[in-house]
Design a protein around this motif. Structure first.
Motif, mmCIF file in Angstrom:
data_model
loop_
_atom_site.group_PDB
_atom_site.id
_atom_site.type_symbol
_atom_site.label_atom_id
_atom_site.label_comp_id
_atom_site.label_asym_id
_atom_site.label_seq_id
_atom_site.Cartn_x
_atom_site.Cartn_y
_atom_site.Cartn_z
ATOM 1 N N THR A 95 -6.366 -23.797 11.283
ATOM 2 C CA THR A 95 -7.302 -22.838 11.723
ATOM 3 C C THR A 95 -6.915 -21.264 11.481
ATOM 4 O O THR A 95 -7.448 -20.483 11.107
ATOM 5 N N LEU A 96 -5.712 -21.046 12.061
ATOM 6 C CA LEU A 96 -5.038 -19.736 11.966
ATOM 7 C C LEU A 96 -5.157 -19.283 10.278
ATOM 8 O O LEU A 96 -5.290 -18.182 10.061
ATOM 9 N N GLY A 97 -4.570 -20.288 9.414
ATOM 10 C CA GLY A 97 -4.283 -19.941 8.205
ATOM 11 C C GLY A 97 -5.772 -19.388 7.641
ATOM 12 O O GLY A 97 -5.907 -18.542 6.715
ATOM 13 N N GLU A 98 -6.752 -20.176 7.880
ATOM 14 C CA GLU A 98 -8.358 -19.942 7.324
ATOM 15 C C GLU A 98 -8.642 -18.597 7.811
ATOM 16 O O GLU A 98 -9.197 -17.837 7.025
ATOM 17 N N MET A 99 -8.352 -18.542 9.044
ATOM 18 C CA MET A 99 -8.748 -16.984 9.642
ATOM 19 C C MET A 99 -7.848 -16.125 8.981
ATOM 20 O O MET A 99 -8.580 -14.818 8.444
ATOM 21 N N ALA A 100 -6.812 -16.151 8.820
ATOM 22 C CA ALA A 100 -5.758 -15.164 7.994
ATOM 23 C C ALA A 100 -6.412 -15.007 6.672
ATOM 24 O O ALA A 100 -6.536 -13.558 6.367
ATOM 25 N N ALA A 101 -6.973 -16.000 5.937
ATOM 26 C CA ALA A 101 -7.472 -15.835 4.623
ATOM 27 C C ALA A 101 -8.598 -14.994 4.591
ATOM 28 O O ALA A 101 -8.526 -14.054 3.774
ATOM 29 N N VAL A 102 -9.531 -15.165 5.389
ATOM 30 C CA VAL A 102 -10.825 -14.428 5.579
ATOM 31 C C VAL A 102 -10.271 -12.973 5.892
ATOM 32 O O VAL A 102 -10.783 -11.972 5.183
ATOM 33 N N LEU A 103 -9.578 -12.907 6.890
ATOM 34 C CA LEU A 103 -9.418 -11.479 7.613
ATOM 35 C C LEU A 103 -8.766 -10.763 6.351
ATOM 36 O O LEU A 103 -8.856 -9.517 6.003
ATOM 37 N N ALA A 104 -7.371 -11.185 5.754
ATOM 38 C CA ALA A 104 -6.701 -10.524 4.568
ATOM 39 C C ALA A 104 -7.828 -10.250 3.647
ATOM 40 O O ALA A 104 -7.770 -8.890 3.247
ATOM 41 N N HIS A 105 -8.807 -10.936 3.122
ATOM 42 C CA HIS A 105 -9.570 -10.526 2.004
ATOM 43 C C HIS A 105 -10.482 -9.299 2.530
ATOM 44 O O HIS A 105 -10.744 -8.388 1.834
ATOM 45 N N GLU A 106 -10.942 -9.469 3.923
ATOM 46 C CA GLU A 106 -11.732 -8.426 4.188
ATOM 47 C C GLU A 106 -11.067 -7.193 4.455
ATOM 48 O O GLU A 106 -11.646 -6.039 4.307
ATOM 49 N N ILE A 107 -9.728 -7.272 4.584
ATOM 50 C CA ILE A 107 -9.115 -5.833 5.164
ATOM 51 C C ILE A 107 -8.483 -5.166 3.867
ATOM 52 O O ILE A 107 -8.607 -3.939 3.529
ATOM 53 N N ARG A 108 -8.363 -6.231 2.685
ATOM 54 C CA ARG A 108 -7.651 -5.739 1.400
ATOM 55 C C ARG A 108 -8.699 -4.541 0.876
ATOM 56 O O ARG A 108 -7.823 -3.389 0.350
ATOM 57 N N ASN A 109 -9.742 -4.540 0.815
ATOM 58 C CA ASN A 109 -10.830 -3.550 0.001
ATOM 59 C C ASN A 109 -10.723 -2.293 0.878
ATOM 60 O O ASN A 109 -10.231 -1.075 0.124
ATOM 61 N N PRO A 110 -10.904 -2.273 2.093
ATOM 62 C CA PRO A 110 -10.961 -0.784 2.782
ATOM 63 C C PRO A 110 -9.534 -0.229 2.663
ATOM 64 O O PRO A 110 -9.497 0.851 2.703
ATOM 65 N N LEU A 111 -8.473 -1.107 2.535
ATOM 66 C CA LEU A 111 -7.073 -0.673 2.625
ATOM 67 C C LEU A 111 -6.983 0.099 1.482
ATOM 68 O O LEU A 111 -6.440 1.146 1.257
ATOM 69 N N GLY A 112 -7.380 -0.370 0.294
ATOM 70 C CA GLY A 112 -7.516 0.218 -1.121
ATOM 71 C C GLY A 112 -8.092 1.444 -0.885
ATOM 72 O O GLY A 112 -7.549 2.611 -1.499
ATOM 73 N N SER A 113 -9.251 1.676 -0.437
ATOM 74 C CA SER A 113 -9.829 3.082 -0.424
ATOM 75 C C SER A 113 -9.024 4.043 0.482
ATOM 76 O O SER A 113 -9.159 5.181 0.107
ATOM 77 N N ILE A 114 -8.451 3.531 1.602
ATOM 78 C CA ILE A 114 -7.891 4.342 2.492
ATOM 79 C C ILE A 114 -6.607 5.077 1.794
ATOM 80 O O ILE A 114 -6.543 6.108 1.675
ATOM 81 N N ARG A 115 -6.112 3.977 0.936
ATOM 82 C CA ARG A 115 -4.980 4.605 0.333
ATOM 83 C C ARG A 115 -5.338 5.379 -1.145
ATOM 84 O O ARG A 115 -4.745 6.761 -1.151
#
Ligand SMILES: Nc1ncnc2c1ncn2[C@@H]1O[C@H](COP(=O)(O)OP(=O)(O)OP(=O)(O)O)[C@@H](O)[C@H]1O
Ligand SMILES: [Mg+2]
Length: 371
Positions: free
Chosen positions: A149-169
């Motif tokens: 469950t943690l793994g699945e949550m992590a994958a979703v979270l990671a995917h959602e975080i990556r794009n805004p992170l690119g914009s911030i950078r």
């Protein structure tokens, strides 16, 4: 065995004793003879109890044979007396037979009962063992479920975080151009970029755990990979004042691996070692080529070591003892090494240091430095 012999001797002694009393006591003391006659029941009943039907009958027959001459030669002539005594002999054998039969049945029943009790005990032991196993498996399942469950949550979270992170950078890079190095704002933006990169790495690690990308397997000289690691971490080692030693390799080994992933695994291990080692300590990397076609790379540190109960958990994702750790370093390293058909082992003594050993297979053609 000894009890059987003792019992037979006791019965023989009993029969001989009673018979002697019969033969040696004068006939006019007939009331004594009446008592002696009944005394024979003692060995007969005992034999029946101890040895069952056969024992009882054997004993009554011996008594009959021993007693008969006494009737025939000493009591001969008194017909009624004789008849009564012959009747007694008949009763001896009847008592021997019946008591023997009953006691044999009883003995057989008790053996049966004992067998049932042993069977029940064995079943109980098996049941207990099974229920213990069920508890262990349940615990493992619970953990696996939690992790997945943690793994699945992590994958979703990671995917959602990556794009805004690119914009911030990206925006931070643009803002940086407006300031000169030395300007405090320039430094702040640098920090922002660095932290964004770190966050991106963590997110990348999450995604790696959930969906490892396709491996790019190539021949990798182990020394070359380790040299790269030394270059990457030498500054950090210097800052921490920890001696970083790469022991010369006696036999060059080339393995087939995804170099980038392998470096990632080694880097996690070396960074852990550096983080655990206090000022003045050392981290030593050495390689051994084993007889069985494996190459062993060990990372030995003189750091704090790991306590036994912590040691059990260090490969669990998200387990960390560091305030800024993500607890993913070793979990990822293990996964990488195992995906190369290798093994990651860790030995540690609290207060003395830790040795992490990576064992990887050397393909036949490259074994011993060819290729
Ligand atoms: N060489 C070592 N000496 C002592 N403890 C260690 C060593 N290597 C690992 N550990 C212990 O194992 C734990 C898990 O290590 P792991 O690399 O998975 O995560 P981390 O280092 O805490 O975080 P990160 O994800 O940043 O690597 C560490 O928090 C530390 O307690
Ligand atoms: Mg780590």
């Amino acid at each position: 065995m000894t009890t059987t012999i003792t019992r037979i001797l006791a019965l023989a002694g009993c029969i001989i004793g009673i018979s002697l009393l019969h033969y040696l006591t004068p006939l006019h003391l007939h009331y004594l003879h009446d008592i002696f006659q009944r005394l024979y029941y003692l060995p007969i009943i005992l034999a029946a109890f101890w040895f069952g039907l056969r024992g009882g009958l054997c004993c009554s027959l011996i008594v009959s044979i021993v007693y008969a001459p006494h009737i025939l030669f000493q009591w001969g002539g008194h017909l009624t007396m004789e008849m009564e005594k012959y009747m007694e002999i008949l009763i001896y054998n009847t008592v021997g037979g019946i008591t023997g039969l009953l006691s044999q049945r009883e003995q057989e029943r008790s053996v049966e009962l004992q067998k049932t009790a042993t069977g029940l005990k064995e079943s109980y032991r098996k049941l207990q063992h099974q229920s213990e196993q069920i508890i262990v498996i349940e615990e493992q399942l619970r953990r696996a479920e939690k992790l997945s469950t943690l793994g699945e949550m992590a994958a979703v979270l990671a995917h959602e975080i990556r794009n805004p992170l690119g914009s911030i950078r990206g925006t931070a890079e643009i803002l940086k151009d407006d300031y000169q190095p030395g300007d405090p704002k320039y430094e702040f933006i640098e920090i922002q970029i660095k932290e964004t990169e770190r966050l991106n790495r963590v997110v990348g690690d999450f995604l790696h755990m959930a969906r490892p990308p396709q491996a790019d397997m190539q021949p990798c000289p182990v020394t070359k990979e380790l040299d790269t690691i030394i270059t990457l971490v030498s500054n950090e080692a210097k800052d921490r004042q920890v001696n970083l030693i790469l022991q010369p390799q006696p036999l060059p080994a080339v393995i087939i691996a995804d170099g980038e992933k392998l470096r990632q695994a080694f880097l996690n291990i070396v960074i852990n070692a550096l983080q655990a080692t206090p000022k003045g300590g050392s981290v030593t990397i050495s390689t051994t080529v084993l007889e069985n076609g494996f190459c062993e790379i060990s990372f030995r540190d003189t750091g704090t070591g790991i306590e036994a109960d912590t040691l059990e958990k260090i490969f669990e994702p998200f387990f960390t003892t560091k305030p800024e750790g993500t607890g993913l370093g070793l979990a990822i390293s293990k996964k990488i090494i195992e995906s190369h058909n290798g093994k990651l082992m860790i030995e540690s003594e609290h207060g003395l240091g830790t040795t992490v050993t990576v064992r990887l297979p050397i393909p036949d053609t490259t074994h011993g430095g060819k290729g």
